[in-house]
Design an enzyme around this catalytic site. Sequence first.
Site, short mmCIF file in Angstrom:
data_model
loop_
_atom_site.label_atom_id
_atom_site.label_comp_id
_atom_site.label_asym_id
_atom_site.label_seq_id
_atom_site.Cartn_x
_atom_site.Cartn_y
_atom_site.Cartn_z
N ARG A 227 -2.63 0.43 3.13
CA ARG A 227 -4.09 0.40 3.01
C ARG A 227 -4.64 1.65 3.69
NH1 ARG A 227 -3.84 -2.66 -0.55
NH2 ARG A 227 -4.69 -4.77 -0.75
N GLU A 256 -12.67 4.08 -0.96
CA GLU A 256 -12.17 4.18 -2.34
C GLU A 256 -13.31 3.90 -3.31
OE1 GLU A 256 -8.68 1.74 -2.87
OE2 GLU A 256 -7.65 2.68 -1.20
N HIS A 275 -4.96 4.40 -6.00
CA HIS A 275 -4.59 3.01 -5.67
C HIS A 275 -3.94 2.30 -6.87
CE1 HIS A 275 -5.58 -0.57 -2.84
NE2 HIS A 275 -4.43 -0.75 -3.47
P1 NAD Z 1 4.51 -8.58 2.94
O1 NAD Z 1 3.68 -9.60 3.61
O2 NAD Z 1 5.63 -8.98 2.07
O3 NAD Z 1 5.12 -7.59 4.05
C1 NAD Z 1 4.41 -6.99 5.10
C2 NAD Z 1 5.38 -6.74 6.24
O4 NAD Z 1 4.77 -5.92 7.25
C3 NAD Z 1 5.83 -8.03 6.90
O5 NAD Z 1 7.23 -8.04 6.94
C4 NAD Z 1 5.21 -7.95 8.30
O6 NAD Z 1 5.99 -8.59 9.25
C5 NAD Z 1 5.18 -6.45 8.50
N1 NAD Z 1 4.28 -6.01 9.57
C6 NAD Z 1 3.06 -6.47 9.89
N2 NAD Z 1 2.57 -5.77 10.93
C7 NAD Z 1 3.50 -4.85 11.28
C8 NAD Z 1 3.59 -3.84 12.28
N3 NAD Z 1 2.61 -3.64 13.16
N4 NAD Z 1 4.70 -3.06 12.31
C9 NAD Z 1 5.69 -3.25 11.42
N5 NAD Z 1 5.67 -4.21 10.47
C10 NAD Z 1 4.59 -5.00 10.41
O7 NAD Z 1 3.49 -7.67 2.15
P2 NAD Z 1 3.84 -6.57 1.04
O8 NAD Z 1 3.80 -7.18 -0.32
O9 NAD Z 1 5.06 -5.82 1.47
O10 NAD Z 1 2.57 -5.64 1.15
C11 NAD Z 1 2.27 -4.95 2.37
C12 NAD Z 1 0.87 -4.35 2.28
O11 NAD Z 1 0.90 -3.29 1.34
C13 NAD Z 1 -0.17 -5.34 1.72
O12 NAD Z 1 -0.76 -6.08 2.77
C14 NAD Z 1 -1.14 -4.45 1.02
O13 NAD Z 1 -2.18 -4.08 1.89
C15 NAD Z 1 -0.33 -3.21 0.65
N6 NAD Z 1 -0.04 -3.12 -0.81
C16 NAD Z 1 -0.43 -2.02 -1.48
C17 NAD Z 1 -0.15 -1.88 -2.84
C18 NAD Z 1 -0.58 -0.65 -3.60
O14 NAD Z 1 -0.73 -0.70 -4.82
N7 NAD Z 1 -0.74 0.48 -2.95
C19 NAD Z 1 0.53 -2.91 -3.52
C20 NAD Z 1 0.93 -4.04 -2.80
C21 NAD Z 1 0.65 -4.13 -1.44
#
Ligand code: NAD
Length: 309
Positions: A227, A256, A275
Amino acid sequence: MEVSSIGIDRSVSAVFPPEQLRDALTDAVEVAVIDAGNDPLEPYDAVVTMAYHESYLEGVHWIHSIQAGVDRFPVDELRKHGVTLTNSSGIHGPAVGETVIGYMLSFARRLLPAVKSQTHREWSPPAWDDAYTLANERCCIVGLGTLGRGIVERTSALGLNVVGVRRSGEPLDEVRTVYPPDDLHTAIRDSKFVVLAVPLVDETHHLMSTKEFAAMRDDAILINVARGPVVDQEALGDALEAEALGGAALDVFEAEPLPEESPLWEFEEVLITPHCAGFTEDYYRNVAGLVRENLVNIDTGEEFVNRIV
Ligand code: NAD
């Protein structure tokens, strides 16, 4: 909870046509495309949406977000009003993983400057020592959830030396060293690529700022598919300007769409995507799969998958 009708909010059209999802769910539930900002929610028990609307607090029992991040949703308010929130975590690994590989190859194989030159009809080969191969380059993936693992699988298949940062600090297959968040600087210090794949929460807001950029190699590439506010964008601009970083591939931004006047558009070594790192023609099918799974769970009295609230 009983869910016999679902409204699909038009806001999902930022990612796929809402009618596609409607058609993919019609055999499972009564479903219609709605404009939740204006239409009454009354006949619908649940919504599938990208945007958050205040009316959800009073109008529905269950909200399904088509994104993995739930930073748009007021989780405490939803909890207070007894509204269930689920997200689409688990579906973005392959698409975002391939996008990240695309970014890395664009830098390593110098495709980024080639595309920029092409727009000016310029024949402009890179310097002999400008291009490199990804194999054996160190890559640090911050956040090892769905996105992180999708990236791990693909970067390790290409022979990168993959390390990661994970809240628990526990080891993970194909990741040579897993660091806890307190060791972020050690994790990123020697990495050619630093990839951000964490959710946006208080502790990850401006996770990458002046000190982190100073800790990174001055030829490192920052990749943000998490994000926008996970990166202090002003500090990133300063680091790029000072050539304290090698470049960046950015899919997400503090504001955005990225405003036209943003200096980020101007840097030669910055690759900007709007995005869309998780886009795929299968997106609506993957969301339909999660919604169907939860409809079955509601019927059988089992817990929701991907429940946030
Ligand atoms: P997810 O919940 O499967 O994984 C997130 C991981 O980050 C978890 O394992 C969590 O423990 C870890 N985490 C949280 N805080 C942390 C920290 N301070 N240090 C290290 N690790 C930490 O979610 P996901 O599907 O992998 O998605 C992650 C994020 O990516 C979403 O929340 C979203 O904001 C973003 N995303 C962006 C797109 C895009 O198109 N650019 C697509 C999907 C998700």
